[in-house]
Design an enzyme around this catalytic site. Structure first.
Site, mmCIF file in Angstrom:
data_model
loop_
_atom_site.group_PDB
_atom_site.id
_atom_site.type_symbol
_atom_site.label_atom_id
_atom_site.label_comp_id
_atom_site.label_asym_id
_atom_site.label_seq_id
_atom_site.Cartn_x
_atom_site.Cartn_y
_atom_site.Cartn_z
ATOM 1 N N SER A 50 -4.401 1.053 -5.179
ATOM 2 C CA SER A 50 -4.502 2.500 -4.966
ATOM 3 C C SER A 50 -4.299 2.741 -3.476
ATOM 4 O O SER A 50 -5.064 2.213 -2.656
ATOM 5 C CB SER A 50 -5.882 2.975 -5.424
ATOM 6 O OG SER A 50 -5.913 4.380 -5.503
ATOM 7 N N GLU A 51 -3.274 3.517 -3.114
ATOM 8 C CA GLU A 51 -2.898 3.515 -1.692
ATOM 9 C C GLU A 51 -3.920 4.164 -0.766
ATOM 10 O O GLU A 51 -3.849 4.002 0.438
ATOM 11 C CB GLU A 51 -1.494 4.107 -1.475
ATOM 12 C CG GLU A 51 -1.358 5.576 -1.767
ATOM 13 C CD GLU A 51 -0.442 5.816 -2.955
ATOM 14 O OE1 GLU A 51 -0.480 5.009 -3.914
ATOM 15 O OE2 GLU A 51 0.301 6.801 -2.922
ATOM 16 N N ASN A 52 -4.888 4.889 -1.337
ATOM 17 C CA ASN A 52 -5.949 5.420 -0.485
ATOM 18 C C ASN A 52 -6.970 4.355 -0.088
ATOM 19 O O ASN A 52 -7.905 4.647 0.651
ATOM 20 C CB ASN A 52 -6.646 6.612 -1.159
ATOM 21 C CG ASN A 52 -7.156 6.289 -2.542
ATOM 22 O OD1 ASN A 52 -6.535 5.547 -3.296
ATOM 23 N ND2 ASN A 52 -8.308 6.824 -2.882
ATOM 24 N N SER A 90 -4.025 -0.877 3.677
ATOM 25 C CA SER A 90 -3.415 -0.504 2.400
ATOM 26 C C SER A 90 -1.891 -0.495 2.517
ATOM 27 O O SER A 90 -1.182 -0.999 1.639
ATOM 28 C CB SER A 90 -3.919 0.871 1.979
ATOM 29 O OG SER A 90 -3.391 1.228 0.729
#
Lengths: 216, 217
Positions: A50-52, A90
């Site tokens: 999840s890129e967050n 990330s």
């Protein structure tokens, strides 16, 4: 595996699922791509990024933690074995080639592997978020989209007209009609979805494509 | 440690401000409220996104405190797009990974970063392209701010920080990239109560701590 696929999105998600291997680190875009895990066989476990800021993204179960959301800002969960990190790390994972597959939606894809999916000038300018980094850095980029736009026009083009998200980045397109691979020579039609004829795909695809001899 | 009244005195018109958060998660909501109350104007805002109209940094846009925003995504706050199209707000859209790297560069003494992200797209417009070993990269310049507004879960009185879940996001990066770093925390503990191995941002980077819910000595 669900045996009856009732709508185009399910057909697309089920076919994309076949591209994922056990242990793959996978980033799924918002919308249709998030349906892909529903179609994975039981012996295939992928690790969702999840890129967050975490790996081990899981479905929402139980209480909502306001500090735990997915990349769409929706309440989410983290699976045992997951890990949190900051936005810098990330995107080091993403750009650095540590994500095996990314699955994104598309507005247009062209024969050079260009993808447009982040803005429509004068209409929609939401921003690219993490999409440009994902298509640049992921080892494999799969565009999962319906074959045609709402107005019936082909989204698979000889040349994109909308502003690009990435240049020469797409490896594969999965639609409810067909599966294409992007090669040096342009699009190669690899598969027809069940019950779809080659004539239908020709009719609904603006770009030229080579037909894999195995299909003829 | 600092009270809400003191927070309000740290802002001036025309400032550049960074705020942590991803769609409002990890954004120090009470510090954003303090900025609104301080009536500060014409700020340049650096944040991942402009969140929603009511949460995150969104209210700063809605209440027209921002002159320019540098962000990766504005789609969840319709007011940002409306002001942009009306010519009332300047918006610089930056790919999320590039935004993170630009903040890192600003905070770590680098003159910029070379990234392949955005090559062949509108993102490359006006930027220097550098070829390294046959591959093209964009030179992306550092970002810094006068004030960073951060959110952490826990701090000790030396300012050492621990973040919670996905609320970490841009906060640790921004702690390095501003002249004054203000952190809103949920809990404050004594020095020594956080194991040095667990510290995510060392206290030397933190200038002011605001304990959520009000003023504590």
């Amino acid at each position: 595996m669900i045996s009856t696929l009732i709508n185009p999105k399910q057909i697309i998600a089920a076919r994309v699922a076949k591209e994922l291997s056990d242990g793959d680190v996978v980033n799924l875009g918002i919308g249709l791509p998030t349906m892909v895990p529903n179609f994975l066989p039981e012996d295939v476990n992928v690790i969702l990024q999840s890129e967050n800021g975490y790996i081990g993204l899981g479905p929402l179960e139980g209480d909502i933690d306001p500090d735990l959301v997915n990349a769409g800002g929706q309440p989410s969960s983290i699976l045992p074995g997951g890990a949190f990190f900051d936005s810098l790390f990330s995107f080091e994972l993403i750009r650095g080639g540590h994500v095996d597959v990314t699955v994104l939606g598309g507005l247009e894809v062209d024969a050079k592997g260009n993808l447009a999916n982040w803005m429509v000038p004068g209409k929609m300018v939401p921003g690219m978020g993490g999409a440009m980094d994902l298509v640049t850095g992921a080892k494999k980029v799969i565009v999962a989209m319906e074959h045609m736009a709402k107005n019936g026009s082909s989204k698979i083009l000889q040349q994109c007209r909308l502003p690009l998200t990435g240049k020469g980045v797409v490896d594969m397109i999965v639609t409810e009609l067909a599966v294409f691979r992007v090669t040096e020579a342009g699009f190669v039609l690899e598969e027809l979805q069940e019950g779809v004829s080659l004539e239908t795909v020709r009719e609904k695809t603006e770009a030229a494509f080579i037909v894999n001899p195995a299909l003829a | 440690m600092i009270s809400m009244e003191e927070v309000s005195t740290l802002f001036t018109d025309g400032m550049t401000i960074m705020a942590g958060g991803f769609m409002g998660v990890g954004t120090p909501q009470e510090l954003v409220s303090a900025m609104l109350e301080a009536n500060v104007r014409d700020i340049t805002l650096i944040a991942n996104d402009t969140a929603f109209t009511e949460t995150g940094v969104g209210p700063l846009i809605v209440n027209r405190r921002v002159k320019k925003v540098i962000a990766s995504h504005i789609g969840t706050n319709p007011e940002t797009g409306r002001q942009m199209i009306a010519g009332e707000l300047e918006v610089e859209l930056v790919p999320q990974g590039t935004l993170a790297e630009r903040v890192r560069a600003g905070g770590s003494g680098l003159g910029g970063v070379l990234t392949p992200t955005g090559v062949g797209t509108v993102v490359e417009e006006g930027k220097e392209k550098i070829t390294v070993d046959g591959r093209e990269f964009l030179l992306e310049k550092p970002l810094r701010a006068e004030v960073a507004l951060l959110k952490a879960y826990k701090a000790d009185k030396a300012g050492n920080l621990i973040y919670h879940r996905s609320a970490r996001n841009f906060n640790p990066l921004m702690a390095l990239a501003a002249d004054t770093v203000i952190v809103q925390v949920e809990q404050i503990v004594e020095i020594g109560d956080i194991d040095p191995d667990e510290v995510m941002t060392p206290g030397i980077l933190v200038d002011k701590i605001f304990v959520q819910g009000g003023c504590q000595s």
